[in-house]
Design a protein around this motif. Structure first.
Motif, PDB file in Angstrom:
ATOM      1  N   SER A   1      43.348  19.973  18.555  1.00  0.00           N
ATOM      2  CA  SER A   1      41.967  20.256  18.028  1.00  0.00           C
ATOM      3  C   SER A   1      41.619  20.855  19.257  1.00  0.00           C
ATOM      4  CB  SER A   1      41.365  18.892  17.834  1.00  0.00           C
ATOM      5  OG  SER A   1      41.899  18.334  16.673  1.00  0.00           O
ATOM      6  N   PRO A   2      41.374  22.170  19.292  1.00  0.00           N
ATOM      7  CA  PRO A   2      40.530  22.640  20.334  1.00  0.00           C
ATOM      8  C   PRO A   2      39.248  22.383  20.386  1.00  0.00           C
ATOM      9  CG  PRO A   2      40.905  24.465  18.928  1.00  0.00           C
ATOM     10  CD  PRO A   2      41.605  23.300  18.353  1.00  0.00           C
TER      11      PRO A   2
ATOM     12  N   LEU B   1      35.371  23.037  20.154  1.00  0.00           N
ATOM     13  CA  LEU B   1      34.454  23.694  19.804  1.00  0.00           C
ATOM     14  C   LEU B   1      33.041  23.476  19.978  1.00  0.00           C
ATOM     15  CD1 LEU B   1      36.134  23.689  15.726  1.00  0.00           C
ATOM     16  CD2 LEU B   1      36.726  25.025  17.749  1.00  0.00           C
TER      17      LEU B   1
ATOM     18  N   THR C   1      28.820  24.438  19.409  1.00  0.00           N
ATOM     19  CA  THR C   1      27.670  25.097  18.540  1.00  0.00           C
ATOM     20  C   THR C   1      26.593  25.056  19.536  1.00  0.00           C
ATOM     21  OG1 THR C   1      27.158  23.126  17.573  1.00  0.00           O
ATOM     22  CG2 THR C   1      28.866  24.374  16.488  1.00  0.00           C
TER      23      THR C   1
ATOM     24  N   ARG D   1      44.615  17.760  12.413  1.00  0.00           N
ATOM     25  CA  ARG D   1      43.612  17.886  13.712  1.00  0.00           C
ATOM     26  C   ARG D   1      42.312  17.362  13.096  1.00  0.00           C
ATOM     27  NH1 ARG D   1      43.634  24.103  15.242  1.00  0.00           N
ATOM     28  NH2 ARG D   1      43.321  24.349  12.755  1.00  0.00           N
TER      29      ARG D   1
ATOM     30  N   TRP E   1      38.358  16.613  14.854  1.00  0.00           N
ATOM     31  CA  TRP E   1      37.585  16.838  15.906  1.00  0.00           C
ATOM     32  C   TRP E   1      36.387  15.689  15.931  1.00  0.00           C
ATOM     33  CZ3 TRP E   1      39.666  20.641  12.876  1.00  0.00           C
ATOM     34  CH2 TRP E   1      40.030  21.712  13.596  1.00  0.00           C
TER      35      TRP E   1
ATOM     36  N   ALA F   1      31.506  25.025  12.026  1.00  0.00           N
ATOM     37  CA  ALA F   1      32.284  25.262  13.244  1.00  0.00           C
ATOM     38  C   ALA F   1      33.729  25.299  12.955  1.00  0.00           C
ATOM     39  CB  ALA F   1      31.768  24.420  14.251  1.00  0.00           C
ATOM     40  N   VAL F   2      34.120  24.233  12.385  1.00  0.00           N
ATOM     41  CA  VAL F   2      35.581  24.059  11.978  1.00  0.00           C
ATOM     42  C   VAL F   2      35.891  25.026  10.898  1.00  0.00           C
ATOM     43  CG1 VAL F   2      37.299  22.100  10.938  1.00  0.00           C
ATOM     44  CG2 VAL F   2      35.557  21.506  12.834  1.00  0.00           C
TER      45      VAL F   2
ATOM     46  N   ASP G   1      34.790  28.010  10.358  1.00  0.00           N
ATOM     47  CA  ASP G   1      34.709  29.230  11.094  1.00  0.00           C
ATOM     48  C   ASP G   1      36.211  29.124  12.078  1.00  0.00           C
ATOM     49  OD1 ASP G   1      32.406  30.290  10.720  1.00  0.00           O
ATOM     50  OD2 ASP G   1      31.524  29.407  12.452  1.00  0.00           O
ATOM     51  N   ARG G   2      36.628  28.235  12.704  1.00  0.00           N
ATOM     52  CA  ARG G   2      37.811  28.022  13.429  1.00  0.00           C
ATOM     53  C   ARG G   2      38.833  28.175  12.523  1.00  0.00           C
ATOM     54  NH1 ARG G   2      40.016  28.107  18.691  1.00  0.00           N
ATOM     55  NH2 ARG G   2      42.265  27.558  18.269  1.00  0.00           N
TER      56      ARG G   2
ATOM     57  N   ALA H   1      39.309  31.704  11.543  1.00  0.00           N
ATOM     58  CA  ALA H   1      39.926  32.741  12.394  1.00  0.00           C
ATOM     59  C   ALA H   1      41.199  32.523  12.784  1.00  0.00           C
ATOM     60  CB  ALA H   1      38.963  32.357  13.751  1.00  0.00           C
ATOM     61  N   GLU H   2      41.822  31.397  12.350  1.00  0.00           N
ATOM     62  CA  GLU H   2      43.035  31.064  12.673  1.00  0.00           C
ATOM     63  C   GLU H   2      43.883  31.705  11.536  1.00  0.00           C
ATOM     64  OE1 GLU H   2      42.825  26.938  15.283  1.00  0.00           O
ATOM     65  OE2 GLU H   2      43.571  26.892  12.989  1.00  0.00           O
TER      66      GLU H   2
END
Length: 190
Positions: free
Chosen positions: A14-15, A17, A19, A73, A75, A122-123, A125-126, A129-130
Motif C-alpha cells: 500500500s503506497p 496516498l 489528499t 492492500r 490503507w 484516493a484509493v 484513483d490509485r 491509475a494502476e
C-alpha cells in the motif's frame, strides 16, 4: 461495508496516498489501540462479518491479518499531520483480471465530514491509475451510509445476493455495486 477477506487475495504494497486533508498509509498492527474504540462499537460493526471486537488484543490479531504480507492492500486513514488511524480502505484483487473489491470503515468521530469519500476516492484513483478496469463493493442491504457513499462516488447497483453472508447477525443479503474505470474518468474523478 463488508470487509474484503472472503475472496482470493493477491499480495501488494500500500503506497502512501495523500489528499487535501488526509494521508493514507499502510495499516499496521500498531494501529490497534487507536482503532479499538471503532472496532468495538456494536452499531458501527453491525454489518461486519465478525461483529464487534472486544479487546485491543482482538483488534491487534484482526489487524495482523489485514496487514499481513500476501493479504490485500489496506490503507489506514489518517489526517494530515496526525498519524492516528481513524479507519481504513482496503483493496483485494478479485480475479486477477483487473477487478478489485474495496471495503472501508471509518470511526464515528469522523463521520459527516466527507473523509470517507475523500479516502475511498484516493484509493479508487490509485487502482485505476494502476490499470484496474473495475472496482466493486459488497454492502449489506441495510447499510444505508455505505450504499449512499458508493452511489455518490458513481458506483451502480449490479445485483442482490440473498443469504450471501453468515455473520454474527445470522444470514445476510448483499448488494454488489460496481464502478468501471471509464465511468470514473468520464465523471472527471480521475
Amino acid at each position: 461495508m463488508r470487509q474484503p477477506g472472503r475472496r482470493p487475495r493477491r499480495a501488494g504494497v500500500s503506497p502512501v496516498l495523500r489528499t487535501r486533508r488526509l494521508r493514507l498509509r499502510p495499516l499496521v498492527e500498531g494501529d490497534a489501540p487507536a482503532l479499538h474504540p471503532m472496532l468495538a462499537d456494536a452499531e458501527l460493526m453491525a454489518y461486519s462479518a465478525d461483529g464487534p471486537l472486544g479487546s485491543v488484543d482482538d483488534v491487534r490479531i484482526y489487524l495482523a491479518e489485514e496487514a499481513a504480507p500476501g493479504n490485500q492492500r489496506t490503507w489506514a486513514i489518517t489526517r494530515t499531520g496526525d498519524d492516528r488511524a481513524i479507519g481504513w480502505v482496503s483493496g483485494s484483487d478479485a480475479d486477477g483480471a483487473g477487478v478489485t473489491e474495496i471495503g472501508f470503515i471509518l470511526a464515528r468521530e469522523a463521520w459527516g465530514r466527507g473523509i470517507a469519500r475523500e479516502a475511498v476516492s484516493a484509493v479508487i484513483d490509485r487502482l485505476f491509475a494502476e490499470g484496474r478496469k473495475r472496482v466493486f463493493a459488497d454492502a449489506d442491504t441495510e447499510n444505508t451510509a455505505s450504499i449512499l457513499l458508493l452511489e455518490r462516488l458513481g458506483f451502480r447497483r449490479e445485483r442482490l445476493l440473498r443469504d450471501e453472508w453468515e455473520t454474527h447477525l445470522g444470514l445476510r443479503d448483499s448488494l454488489i455495486y460496481g464502478l468501471c474505470a471509464d465511468s470514473w474518468q468520464a465523471a472527471g474523478r480521475a
